[in-house]
Design a protein around this motif. Structure first.
Motif, PDB file in Angstrom:
ATOM      1  N   PHE A   1      -5.302  -3.337  -5.589  1.00 39.19           N
ATOM      2  CA  PHE A   1      -6.731  -3.420  -5.838  1.00 39.19           C
ATOM      3  C   PHE A   1      -7.493  -3.516  -4.520  1.00 39.19           C
ATOM      4  N   GLY A   2      -8.601  -2.834  -4.449  1.00 38.94           N
ATOM      5  CA  GLY A   2      -9.453  -2.905  -3.267  1.00 38.94           C
ATOM      6  C   GLY A   2      -9.037  -1.967  -2.161  1.00 38.94           C
ATOM      7  N   ILE A   3      -7.953  -1.204  -2.352  1.00 42.47           N
ATOM      8  CA  ILE A   3      -7.466  -0.295  -1.311  1.00 42.47           C
ATOM      9  C   ILE A   3      -7.664   1.132  -1.790  1.00 42.47           C
ATOM     10  N   SER A   4      -8.281   1.960  -0.970  1.00 42.59           N
ATOM     11  CA  SER A   4      -8.529   3.343  -1.364  1.00 42.59           C
ATOM     12  C   SER A   4      -7.230   4.119  -1.423  1.00 42.59           C
ATOM     13  N   VAL A   5      -7.092   4.936  -2.466  1.00 47.85           N
ATOM     14  CA  VAL A   5      -5.880   5.726  -2.656  1.00 47.85           C
ATOM     15  C   VAL A   5      -5.859   6.870  -1.659  1.00 47.85           C
ATOM     16  N   THR A   6      -4.738   7.037  -0.998  1.00 51.97           N
ATOM     17  CA  THR A   6      -4.607   8.105  -0.016  1.00 51.97           C
ATOM     18  C   THR A   6      -4.257   9.412  -0.699  1.00 51.97           C
ATOM     19  N   SER A   7      -4.384  10.477   0.031  1.00 54.56           N
ATOM     20  CA  SER A   7      -4.106  11.795  -0.540  1.00 54.56           C
ATOM     21  C   SER A   7      -2.620  11.957  -0.777  1.00 54.56           C
ATOM     22  N   SER A   8      -2.275  12.861  -1.681  1.00 55.04           N
ATOM     23  CA  SER A   8      -0.872  13.079  -2.035  1.00 55.04           C
ATOM     24  C   SER A   8      -0.087  13.675  -0.877  1.00 55.04           C
ATOM     25  N   THR A   9      -0.779  14.305   0.082  1.00 58.28           N
ATOM     26  CA  THR A   9      -0.049  14.920   1.187  1.00 58.28           C
ATOM     27  C   THR A   9       0.430  13.881   2.187  1.00 58.28           C
ATOM     28  N   SER A  10      -0.427  12.906   2.456  1.00 57.83           N
ATOM     29  CA  SER A  10      -0.033  11.901   3.441  1.00 57.83           C
ATOM     30  C   SER A  10       0.772  10.772   2.833  1.00 57.83           C
ATOM     31  N   GLY A  11       0.604  10.548   1.513  1.00 58.28           N
ATOM     32  CA  GLY A  11       1.346   9.481   0.848  1.00 58.28           C
ATOM     33  C   GLY A  11       0.684   8.138   1.050  1.00 58.28           C
ATOM     34  N   PRO A  12       1.013   7.161   0.184  1.00 61.72           N
ATOM     35  CA  PRO A  12       0.400   5.849   0.259  1.00 61.72           C
ATOM     36  C   PRO A  12       0.922   5.054   1.437  1.00 61.72           C
ATOM     37  N   PRO A  13       0.163   4.059   1.893  1.00 66.99           N
ATOM     38  CA  PRO A  13       0.590   3.268   3.034  1.00 66.99           C
ATOM     39  C   PRO A  13       1.910   2.552   2.752  1.00 66.99           C
ATOM     40  N   PRO A  14       2.832   2.554   3.695  1.00 66.61           N
ATOM     41  CA  PRO A  14       4.131   1.927   3.461  1.00 66.61           C
ATOM     42  C   PRO A  14       4.026   0.429   3.276  1.00 66.61           C
ATOM     43  N   ASN A  15       2.969  -0.236   3.808  1.00 62.28           N
ATOM     44  CA  ASN A  15       2.888  -1.688   3.684  1.00 62.28           C
ATOM     45  C   ASN A  15       2.423  -2.139   2.307  1.00 62.28           C
ATOM     46  N   HIS A  16       2.203  -1.179   1.372  1.00 63.06           N
ATOM     47  CA  HIS A  16       1.842  -1.552   0.016  1.00 63.06           C
ATOM     48  C   HIS A  16       2.972  -1.246  -0.961  1.00 63.06           C
ATOM     49  N   ARG A  17       4.176  -1.180  -0.457  1.00 64.36           N
ATOM     50  CA  ARG A  17       5.301  -0.979  -1.347  1.00 64.36           C
ATOM     51  C   ARG A  17       5.480  -2.219  -2.228  1.00 64.36           C
ATOM     52  N   LEU A  18       5.907  -1.972  -3.472  1.00 66.46           N
ATOM     53  CA  LEU A  18       6.164  -3.069  -4.394  1.00 66.46           C
ATOM     54  C   LEU A  18       7.541  -3.638  -4.079  1.00 66.46           C
ATOM     55  N   THR A  19       7.592  -4.586  -3.181  1.00 62.38           N
ATOM     56  CA  THR A  19       8.856  -5.144  -2.715  1.00 62.38           C
ATOM     57  C   THR A  19       9.507  -6.010  -3.795  1.00 62.38           C
ATOM     58  N   GLU A  20      10.781  -6.358  -3.574  1.00 60.56           N
ATOM     59  CA  GLU A  20      11.506  -7.173  -4.534  1.00 60.56           C
ATOM     60  C   GLU A  20      10.859  -8.545  -4.710  1.00 60.56           C
ATOM     61  N   GLU A  21      10.362  -9.119  -3.632  1.00 61.17           N
ATOM     62  CA  GLU A  21       9.723 -10.436  -3.728  1.00 61.17           C
ATOM     63  C   GLU A  21       8.429 -10.365  -4.540  1.00 61.17           C
ATOM     64  N   VAL A  22       7.668  -9.286  -4.353  1.00 60.22           N
ATOM     65  CA  VAL A  22       6.441  -9.116  -5.130  1.00 60.22           C
ATOM     66  C   VAL A  22       6.786  -8.881  -6.605  1.00 60.22           C
ATOM     67  N   LYS A  23       7.816  -8.063  -6.853  1.00 58.66           N
ATOM     68  CA  LYS A  23       8.264  -7.845  -8.234  1.00 58.66           C
ATOM     69  C   LYS A  23       8.670  -9.162  -8.880  1.00 58.66           C
ATOM     70  N   LYS A  24       9.384  -9.977  -8.116  1.00 61.98           N
ATOM     71  CA  LYS A  24       9.827 -11.274  -8.628  1.00 61.98           C
ATOM     72  C   LYS A  24       8.635 -12.134  -9.018  1.00 61.98           C
ATOM     73  N   ALA A  25       7.642 -12.205  -8.128  1.00 62.27           N
ATOM     74  CA  ALA A  25       6.466 -13.021  -8.403  1.00 62.27           C
ATOM     75  C   ALA A  25       5.702 -12.501  -9.619  1.00 62.27           C
ATOM     76  N   LEU A  26       5.549 -11.170  -9.730  1.00 62.77           N
ATOM     77  CA  LEU A  26       4.844 -10.590 -10.867  1.00 62.77           C
ATOM     78  C   LEU A  26       5.581 -10.865 -12.171  1.00 62.77           C
ATOM     79  N   GLY A  27       6.915 -10.698 -12.140  1.00 61.66           N
ATOM     80  CA  GLY A  27       7.714 -10.953 -13.340  1.00 61.66           C
ATOM     81  C   GLY A  27       7.625 -12.399 -13.791  1.00 61.66           C
ATOM     82  N   ILE A  28       7.741 -13.330 -12.853  1.00 60.71           N
ATOM     83  CA  ILE A  28       7.676 -14.752 -13.187  1.00 60.71           C
ATOM     84  C   ILE A  28       6.309 -15.107 -13.758  1.00 60.71           C
ATOM     85  N   ALA A  29       5.251 -14.625 -13.109  1.00 53.31           N
ATOM     86  CA  ALA A  29       3.895 -14.939 -13.570  1.00 53.31           C
ATOM     87  C   ALA A  29       3.650 -14.406 -14.978  1.00 53.31           C
TER      88      ALA A  29
END
Length: 340
Positions: free
Chosen positions: A151-179
């Protein structure tokens, strides 16, 4: 800061109504007193015979009653205004927390994002009105393609791909699942049911008191996770790794523990009626005080518990022993050891 209005039309209206009601009450009481004094239901035929002295004495308490009623109306409006102000302050606080949490959820820093997830979860517990919205936001973050901006981050074009620092990491998945698990309420659809939760690591998570009925924990890493007091009826823990997990006082009727690693898990005072432990490792498991009536257990599992159960103890507690003939084998083996 805006000026507070000096007039309150609702207060004026209610005061007028209170005065009118009091006047009616005074009239009725005066009529009843005069009727009683004169012994007739028509005391106003002869005005000089009315008990003016008694009516005058009655006027003092009635005036006090009128003042008390008007004062109560004013005090009630003041209290109501304070409650409205408090409610508005709480709503403003929730809004500020909500906005701040969304900003955290959109952060490039993984730890900040996880903090935002748990902050949103806390708001969901504090504000039932906002809980479903928060569940929807968290679910969107969990189910979206990986990677994808938050949320709050502009979507990049399909050619360049999304920023790598917004990957859904395992720790983020864990937090989302628990919540999401902790925010679920009885009779609500499981938002995680269609998500491939297999192999998710929620080691050490606190799911105490959560509603987890019919939840699938297939192959989930649950080591030292707390399910204390949770509703896990008919949950499926197939091949889950749950050593030293805390299931004390949990509702686990009809739950499936097929091939689950439950080494040194705590089931004290849990309700395990009709639970199925086929192939599960129960080495050192604590079943003291647990309801294991009709639970499916093998002789080997009963003997591997922290406090092993013999044949008679198992029968007394209503266990459905899957391989009862193994008691004879166990007895023969014990005799052979003693002879040797």
């Amino acid at each position: 800061m805006p000026q507070r209005s000096t007039g309150n039309p609702h207060l004026i209206r209610d005061c007028i109504l209170a005065i009118m009601a009091s006047a009616i009450v005074v009239g009725i009481l005066s009529y009843l007193l005069a009727s009683w004094y004169l012994g007739t239901w028509n005391p106003f035929e002869n005005g000089q015979d009315l008990p003016w002295e008694a009516l005058g004495r009655l006027a003092i308490p009635l005036t006090a009653l009128l003042a008390a009623i008007v004062g109560a109306v004013i005090a009630g409006h003041g209290q109501s205004a304070k409650l409205r102000e408090l409610k508005n302050a709480e709503d403003a606080n929730v809004t500020a927390r909500f906005t701040s949490s969304l900003d955290q959820l959109a952060s490039d820093n993984e730890n900040v994002r996880i903090g935002g997830i748990y902050a949103l979860e806390r708001i969901g517990h504090d504000s039932e009105r906002d809980r479903k919205t928060i569940v929807s936001i968290l679910r969107t973050n969990l189910f979206r393609p990986d990677p994808l901006p938050s949320f709050g981050i502009s979507v990049t074009s399909s050619t360049s791909g999304p920023p790598p620092n917004h990957r859904l990491t395992e720790e983020v998945k864990k937090a989302l699942g628990i919540a999401l698990m902790r925010l679920r309420r009885p009779d609500e659809r499981d938002e995680l049911e269609s998500y491939l939760i297999q192999d998710l690591n929620i080691e050490g998570a606190d799911l105490g008191g959560a509603y987890l009925a019919k939840r699938h924990f297939t192959k989930v890493f649950l080591a030292e996770t707390s399910f204390r007091g949770s509703d896990c009826r008919k949950a499926n823990f197939f091949k889950a790794i749950a050593f030293r997990a805390d299931f004390s006082r949990a509702l686990l009727q009809g739950s499936i523990f097929h091939y689950t690693e439950l080494i040194e898990a705590n089931f004290r005072f849990a309700n395990l009626r009709n639970a199925d432990f086929a192939g599960a490792d129960l080495q050192g498991v604590d079943l003291r005080g647990a309801n294991i009536r009709d639970a499916k257990l093998t002789v080997e599992q009963l003997q591997s518990l922290q406090k092993p159960l013999n044949k008679w103890q198992a029968r007394a507690r209503g266990v459905e022993i899957v391989n009862p003939s193994a008691w004879e084998t166990l007895a023969k083996s014990s005799e052979e050891k003693q002879e040797a």
